[in-house]
Design an enzyme around this catalytic site. Structure first.
Site, PDB file in Angstrom:
ATOM      1  N   THR A 186      11.016   5.597 -30.530  1.00  0.00           N
ATOM      2  CA  THR A 186      12.129   6.552 -30.612  1.00  0.00           C
ATOM      3  C   THR A 186      13.121   6.190 -31.714  1.00  0.00           C
ATOM      4  OG1 THR A 186      14.124   7.197 -29.390  1.00  0.00           O
ATOM      5  CG2 THR A 186      13.094   5.151 -28.708  1.00  0.00           C
ATOM      6  N   ASP A 187      13.832   7.209 -32.209  1.00  0.00           N
ATOM      7  CA  ASP A 187      14.895   6.964 -33.205  1.00  0.00           C
ATOM      8  C   ASP A 187      16.020   6.111 -32.615  1.00  0.00           C
ATOM      9  OD1 ASP A 187      15.934   8.927 -31.489  1.00  0.00           O
ATOM     10  OD2 ASP A 187      16.506  10.322 -33.079  1.00  0.00           O
ATOM     11  N   GLU A 188      16.105   6.064 -31.282  1.00  0.00           N
ATOM     12  CA  GLU A 188      17.220   5.347 -30.654  1.00  0.00           C
ATOM     13  C   GLU A 188      17.169   3.841 -30.913  1.00  0.00           C
ATOM     14  OE1 GLU A 188      18.514   6.619 -26.812  1.00  0.00           O
ATOM     15  OE2 GLU A 188      17.577   8.576 -27.030  1.00  0.00           O
ATOM     16  N   LYS A 216      12.859  -0.454 -25.677  1.00  0.00           N
ATOM     17  CA  LYS A 216      11.905   0.205 -26.577  1.00  0.00           C
ATOM     18  C   LYS A 216      11.809  -0.588 -27.890  1.00  0.00           C
ATOM     19  CE  LYS A 216       9.961   3.647 -26.365  1.00  0.00           C
ATOM     20  NZ  LYS A 216       8.579   3.948 -25.884  1.00  0.00           N
ATOM     21  N   TYR A 235      17.694   1.371 -22.367  1.00  0.00           N
ATOM     22  CA  TYR A 235      16.505   2.141 -22.763  1.00  0.00           C
ATOM     23  C   TYR A 235      16.082   1.779 -24.184  1.00  0.00           C
ATOM     24  CZ  TYR A 235      13.889   6.052 -24.808  1.00  0.00           C
ATOM     25  OH  TYR A 235      12.963   6.805 -25.499  1.00  0.00           O
TER      26      TYR A 235
HETATM   27  N1  LIG Z   1      11.726  12.741 -25.095  1.00  0.00           N
HETATM   28  C1  LIG Z   1      12.138  12.426 -26.318  1.00  0.00           C
HETATM   29  O1  LIG Z   1      13.023  13.086 -26.883  1.00  0.00           O
HETATM   30  C2  LIG Z   1      11.493  11.270 -27.064  1.00  0.00           C
HETATM   31  C3  LIG Z   1      11.741  11.145 -28.431  1.00  0.00           C
HETATM   32  C4  LIG Z   1      11.102  10.115 -29.135  1.00  0.00           C
HETATM   33  C5  LIG Z   1      10.269   9.241 -28.485  1.00  0.00           C
HETATM   34  N2  LIG Z   1      10.056   9.375 -27.152  1.00  0.00           N
HETATM   35  C6  LIG Z   1       9.117   8.433 -26.517  1.00  0.00           C
HETATM   36  O2  LIG Z   1       7.968   9.186 -26.182  1.00  0.00           O
HETATM   37  C7  LIG Z   1       7.359   8.654 -25.001  1.00  0.00           C
HETATM   38  C8  LIG Z   1       7.187   9.751 -23.972  1.00  0.00           C
HETATM   39  O3  LIG Z   1       8.465  10.328 -23.685  1.00  0.00           O
HETATM   40  P1  LIG Z   1       8.602  11.585 -22.701  1.00  0.00           P
HETATM   41  O4  LIG Z   1       9.878  12.252 -23.026  1.00  0.00           O
HETATM   42  O5  LIG Z   1       7.333  12.342 -22.698  1.00  0.00           O
HETATM   43  O6  LIG Z   1       8.763  10.821 -21.312  1.00  0.00           O
HETATM   44  P2  LIG Z   1       8.547  11.280 -19.803  1.00  0.00           P
HETATM   45  O7  LIG Z   1       9.600  10.560 -19.032  1.00  0.00           O
HETATM   46  O8  LIG Z   1       8.466  12.769 -19.692  1.00  0.00           O
HETATM   47  O9  LIG Z   1       7.094  10.727 -19.438  1.00  0.00           O
HETATM   48  C9  LIG Z   1       6.826   9.351 -19.293  1.00  0.00           C
HETATM   49  C10 LIG Z   1       5.473   9.232 -18.634  1.00  0.00           C
HETATM   50  O10 LIG Z   1       5.129   7.847 -18.525  1.00  0.00           O
HETATM   51  C11 LIG Z   1       4.673   7.604 -17.192  1.00  0.00           C
HETATM   52  N3  LIG Z   1       4.995   6.194 -16.876  1.00  0.00           N
HETATM   53  C12 LIG Z   1       6.226   5.632 -16.742  1.00  0.00           C
HETATM   54  N4  LIG Z   1       6.105   4.307 -16.475  1.00  0.00           N
HETATM   55  C13 LIG Z   1       4.778   4.041 -16.454  1.00  0.00           C
HETATM   56  C14 LIG Z   1       4.037   2.861 -16.259  1.00  0.00           C
HETATM   57  N5  LIG Z   1       4.639   1.695 -16.018  1.00  0.00           N
HETATM   58  N6  LIG Z   1       2.677   2.937 -16.309  1.00  0.00           N
HETATM   59  C15 LIG Z   1       2.046   4.109 -16.534  1.00  0.00           C
HETATM   60  N7  LIG Z   1       2.713   5.273 -16.729  1.00  0.00           N
HETATM   61  C16 LIG Z   1       4.062   5.239 -16.700  1.00  0.00           C
HETATM   62  C17 LIG Z   1       5.417   8.585 -16.314  1.00  0.00           C
HETATM   63  O11 LIG Z   1       4.788   8.794 -15.075  1.00  0.00           O
HETATM   64  C18 LIG Z   1       5.411   9.820 -17.214  1.00  0.00           C
HETATM   65  O12 LIG Z   1       4.218  10.558 -17.052  1.00  0.00           O
HETATM   66  C19 LIG Z   1       8.280   7.518 -24.542  1.00  0.00           C
HETATM   67  O13 LIG Z   1       7.734   6.304 -24.976  1.00  0.00           O
HETATM   68  C20 LIG Z   1       9.598   7.789 -25.237  1.00  0.00           C
HETATM   69  O14 LIG Z   1      10.306   6.599 -25.467  1.00  0.00           O
HETATM   70  C21 LIG Z   1      10.643  10.376 -26.420  1.00  0.00           C
END
Ligand SMILES: NC(=O)c1ccc[n+]([C@@H]2O[C@H](COP(=O)([O-])OP(=O)(O)OC[C@H]3O[C@@H](n4cnc5c(N)ncnc54)[C@H](O)[C@@H]3O)[C@@H](O)[C@H]2O)c1
Length: 335
Positions: free
Chosen positions: A117-119, A145, A141
């Site tokens: 993530t950008d964070e 990450k 968070y």
């Molecule tokens: N949402 C955003 O804006 C954003 C932006 C950039 C990067 N990201 C990154 O993208 C990835 C996905 O984000 P998202 O928004 O889809 O998240 P989300 O919270 O919708 O989904 C996370 C998924 O991971 C699963 N999970 C959590 N802990 C787990 C574990 N220990 N073992 C197996 N599965 C597990 C959850 O059940 C869920 O299905 C993350 O790594 C996040 O840091 C998100």
């Protein structure tokens, strides 16, 4: 290609799996713990093999990784507010979980892509972060990450594991859990609930439509250089308050639904990523914020069976704790 997609039942992961299966004909194994944010419904109609398990569980991971050519790790705890209230799951999943996956990828000798993530770069007043900007995370968070990113890079340098990192800016689109800003505001506006805006609402985010991020991840997996990180920024910036105002326009809600609430501790003011490096690989965003937001609002409007069980379940208690107000109790009274 046969892929292991960890966290594939979440928001971005499920969009990625749908794209890989429908557009690229990949075979996908999804490993997911199904936390509150992971839902089998997110993958309805998509051919895949599902393994219910945690990335920090070496036995589950060893079984799921068999026969795959690459691992893509989305699995994470992703809500900054929850990382402030209860950081332990963030440490477990991001530190221990990433370690277990890296060890399994190393044993299997397969490519490993970490979704980040950008964070991890922290806040930036002007300009944009590049991949060489220092990591300066500000919440549990983003700190966990960032730690996971460093561990991933160490496996490239120490063990020659072909690793890649994709750092995305704020995503939005179908299947996003309604605790996050855009789906929260869309569903509250549709229901006539108050729209809780943190602080002055002038936190600026670099919005990226989820299908564009999913395409970038596939692109980096195929064309990225091992050992490298790639920033994937959205095409448009918008302050949170302007996002809320656009949602009010699209849903026909009232401006008086906006309610300013105490700001999140340590709330980053602005995120911005430059995408030149991933652009040089041949990726570009296709969906601007105006079009993407319209599509997102339409999706939530048309998919009540997806969000109804969430709004009537545990999420209600979370919402009340977070905003001190019950869902469904906050319609405008004309003031
Ligand atoms: N949402 C955003 O804006 C954003 C932006 C950039 C990067 N990201 C990154 O993208 C990835 C996905 O984000 P998202 O928004 O889809 O998240 P989300 O919270 O919708 O989904 C996370 C998924 O991971 C699963 N999970 C959590 N802990 C787990 C574990 N220990 N073992 C197996 N599965 C597990 C959850 O059940 C869920 O299905 C993350 O790594 C996040 O840091 C998100």
């Amino acid at each position: 290609m046969r892929l292991l997609v960890c966290g594939g039942a979440g928001f971005i992961g499920s969009n990625f799996v749908r794209q890989r299966v429908d557009e690229h004909g990949d075979e996908v194994v999804v490993l997911d713990k199904l936390t509150y944010a992971g839902r089998r419904e997110n993958l309805a109609g998509v051919a895949h093999t599902f393994v219910h398990g945690a990335i920090e569980d070496p036995d589950q991971v060893a079984g799921a990784i068999e026969g795959v050519q690459a691992v893509v790790n989305f699995a994470a705890e992703t809500h900054v507010d929850r990382s402030i209230a209860a950081p332990d799951a963030f440490v477990r999943t991001h530190a221990q979980g990433t370690y277990v996956l890296l060890e399994a990828a190393r044993a299997a000798g397969v490519r490993y892509l970490q979704v980040s993530t950008d964070e991890v770069y922290g806040s930036i007043a002007e300009g944009s972060f590049t991949e060489t900007s220092p990591l300066a995370p500000s919440s549990p968070y983003s700190a966990t990450k960032a730690g996971a990113d460093l561990l991933v890079s160490s496996y490239f340098h120490t063990f020659d594991l072909p690793t890649l990192i994709c750092r995305g800016s704020n995503n939005y689109g179908p299947y996003q859990y309604p605790e996050k800003l855009i789906p929260l505001m869309v569903l509250n506006a549709i229901h006539g609930d108050r729209l809780p805006v943190y602080g002055d609402g002038m936190q600026v985010r670099n919005w990226l439509f989820v299908e564009d991020f999913a395409r970038a991840i596939g692109h980096v997996l195929a064309h990225g250089r091992p050992g490298e990180a790639y920033n994937v920024g959205g095409p448009d910036e918008c302050a949170n308050l302007d996002v809320v105002r656009r949602i009010i326009e699209l849903t026909g809600g009232a401006e008086s639904l906006i309610e300013y609430v105490a700001d999140r501790p340590g709330h980053d003011r602005r995120y911005s990523l430059g995408s030149e490096k991933v652009g040089a690989l041949g990726w570009a965003a296709r969906v601007g914020f105006g079009e993407g937001l319209e599509r997102t609002v339409a999706w939530y409007r048309d998919n009540a069976p997806w969000w109804e069980p969430i709004r009537s379940g545990d999420y209600r208690a979370y919402y009340e704790r977070q905003y001190g107000r019950a869902l469904g109790a906050g319609g405008v009274s004309g003031s």
